[in-house]
Structures are given as structure tokens and as C-alpha cells.
Design a protein around this motif. Structure first.
Motif, PDB file in Angstrom:
ATOM      1  N   TYR A 169      27.643  25.362   9.451  1.00 14.89           N
ATOM      2  CA  TYR A 169      28.707  25.398  10.217  1.00 14.89           C
ATOM      3  C   TYR A 169      29.791  26.188   9.715  1.00 14.89           C
ATOM      4  O   TYR A 169      29.755  26.602   8.468  1.00 14.89           O
ATOM      5  CB  TYR A 169      29.245  23.928  10.218  1.00 14.89           C
ATOM      6  CG  TYR A 169      28.232  22.904  10.426  1.00 14.89           C
ATOM      7  CD1 TYR A 169      27.982  22.416  11.663  1.00 14.89           C
ATOM      8  CD2 TYR A 169      27.514  22.448   9.378  1.00 14.89           C
ATOM      9  CE1 TYR A 169      26.933  21.547  12.084  1.00 14.89           C
ATOM     10  CE2 TYR A 169      26.695  21.249   9.729  1.00 14.89           C
ATOM     11  CZ  TYR A 169      26.396  20.869  10.900  1.00 14.89           C
ATOM     12  OH  TYR A 169      25.477  20.018  11.272  1.00 14.89           O
ATOM     13  N   GLU A 178      33.525  15.561   9.585  1.00 19.38           N
ATOM     14  CA  GLU A 178      32.505  14.958  10.545  1.00 19.38           C
ATOM     15  C   GLU A 178      31.034  15.398   9.564  1.00 19.38           C
ATOM     16  O   GLU A 178      30.179  14.417   9.837  1.00 19.38           O
ATOM     17  CB  GLU A 178      32.520  15.825  11.844  1.00 19.38           C
ATOM     18  CG  GLU A 178      31.455  15.386  12.662  1.00 19.38           C
ATOM     19  CD  GLU A 178      31.699  16.266  14.009  1.00 19.38           C
ATOM     20  OE1 GLU A 178      30.510  15.943  14.966  1.00 19.38           O
ATOM     21  OE2 GLU A 178      32.479  16.988  14.240  1.00 19.38           O
ATOM     22  N   LYS A 179      30.926  16.487   9.233  1.00 19.25           N
ATOM     23  CA  LYS A 179      29.531  17.058   8.716  1.00 19.25           C
ATOM     24  C   LYS A 179      29.219  16.707   7.237  1.00 19.25           C
ATOM     25  O   LYS A 179      27.891  16.926   6.948  1.00 19.25           O
ATOM     26  CB  LYS A 179      29.303  18.244   8.925  1.00 19.25           C
ATOM     27  CG  LYS A 179      29.620  18.929  10.485  1.00 19.25           C
ATOM     28  CD  LYS A 179      28.522  18.054  11.342  1.00 19.25           C
ATOM     29  CE  LYS A 179      28.782  18.351  13.045  1.00 19.25           C
ATOM     30  NZ  LYS A 179      27.744  17.607  13.892  1.00 19.25           N
TER      31      LYS A 179
END
Length: 228
Positions: free
Chosen positions: A39, A53-54
């Protein structure tokens, strides 16, 4: 670097934070095909949102970012996850900023223009499996991970400064043997002068942070780890 070596990144989730679009694109193209997921963003605030989030295993970040500085971003990250591996890339940086980066547990700092092979080697050293294997038990519920540059008491991380990490890593390399004052001077201070009082100050700080006397002094000789 051979593809089969880079395939060791297949279990690693990476977050890249770099506002230089060309460099970000270059790193993306080089890593994306090998990592489990990559990302990327050019902004600190957006990076923090992606991180939450990741939950990446490794963060590659510049210090000079828009909307939120790299150091502010890393401080927020460390409040959430003290274990995630951090690689700083920077075109320039004051000694204070770089020291702050190491103080936040950055495992490496790369100056631009970066060497992709060097970056790959750092990433390979920070895969989830590699990190697990490199944790060294110091006894009495203490352990140290030289890749993360973190000392742990049970599962709780203890953040050390750059010099403290260098001292502990050097002592670990000697596996309980004595590290002489001259060796501390050569391998850590280099061309900068080191006084015994300065060395003692850093070692006392490690003892205080660990709440244990894990480093023993051999008067007139040097120091060794007390791995109980």
C-alpha cells in the motif's frame, strides 16, 4: 537480486509513504510483485489511516511529508503498534531528526538516492518469519530483537535510543563475552571521542529501562551481558 530470494517477501505486507511520485512509483514496481501486499501514499495522514486499516509488517517512510510529518506519523504508529518494522528514507535530515527516528525504533535509515538492493535486504530481514527467528532470549523474561531494535520484557516493548541499541547489539555479538572499552570506541563511536562516563551513562540507561542489571562491568576491562 534473484527472484527466488525476493519471493521470501510473499508473507509481508508493506506500507510505502513517499511524496516523491517518481520514487514512489519506482519502489512500487520493484516490490509489489514480490510482497503479499503493498500500500502506498504520499501523505502522512493518509498513511496513518492505511496503517490502522491494513496493519502492515513493514513501513517505508520519508520524513518530509505533507499534512503530517514523517516523525509525527511514526509517533502515532508507535502508540498503536510498538513492533512494526520501520525503514526511513530521506534526502536530508538533521542529526536530531534521525536520532528521533532511531528512538522510535526505526531499523534502518536510507539516504536518497536509495539503493534498491539495500532496501530489499532490509525488507528481507524484516519478514514476519525472520523477525520471529531473530529474537534473542536474555533470561528473566527479557528478550531482544536486533532487527526491530526493540528490547522486550515479556511481551512489552522497551524503546532504546540509537546508541543503546548499538551497545546492546554489540554485546549480543560477543555472546556473553567481554567487550572492551576500545571495541566500544571502534565499533560504535568510531572517529568521535568516547569517554568512559558517556559509555557508563548509556549502559546505566539500559539497566534502568530493563529494570535489571543485564550488563555487567569488568573494572578496567569492559562490559558483558549477564544472560540469566
Amino acid at each position: 537480486m534473484k527472484k527466488e530470494i525476493l519471493d521470501d517477501l510473499r508473507d509481508t505486507v508493506i506500507l510505502l509513504v513517499e511524496d516523491d511520485a517518481d520514487l514512489r512509483s519506482l519502489i512500487e514496481r520493484s516490490i509489489k510483485q514480490h510482497a503479499k501486499a503493498l500500500y502506498s501514499t504520499g501523505e502522512g495522514k493518509k498513511a496513518l489511516s492505511i496503517f490502522k486499516e491494513k496493519a502492515p509488517h513493514v513501513i517505508i517512510t520519508d520524513l518530509d511529508l505533507p499534512k503530517m510529518s514523517g516523525l509525527d506519523f511514526l509517533k502515532e504508529v508507535r502508540n498503536i503498534d510498538p513492533k512494526v518494522s520501520i525503514v526511513i528514507i530521506t534526502a536530508y535530515g538533521t542529526e536530531e531528526n534521525l536520532a528521533d527516528g532511531y528512538g522510535l525504533g526505526a531499523c534502518s535509515v536510507l539516504k536518497k538516492p536509495i539503493d534498491l538492493d539495500e532496501l530489499f535486504m532490509i525488507l528481507l530481514a524484516n519478514t514476519p518469519k525472520k523477525i520471529t527467528k531473530t529474537t534473542v532470549s536474555l533470561g528473566n523474561h527479557l528478550s531482544y530483537n536486533p532487527t526491530e531494535m526493540l528490547l522486550y520484557y515479556k511481551s512489552n516493548p522497551i524503546l532504546l535510543t540509537k546508541k543503546e541499541n548499538q551497545i546492546l547489539s554489540l554485546l549480543l555479538q560477543y555472546k556473553g563475552g567481554v567487550v572492551s572499552y576500545d571495541e566500544f570506541q571502534t565499533f560504535i563511536w568510531g572517529d568521535s571521542p568516547m569517554t568512559l562516563d558517556t559509555l557508563r551513562m548509556h549502559i546505566n540507561s539500559i539497566r534502568k529501562k530493563s529494570h535489571q542489571n543485564i550488563i555487567r562491568n569488568l573494572s578496567g576491562v569492559g562490559y558483558k551481558l549477564s544472560m540469566g
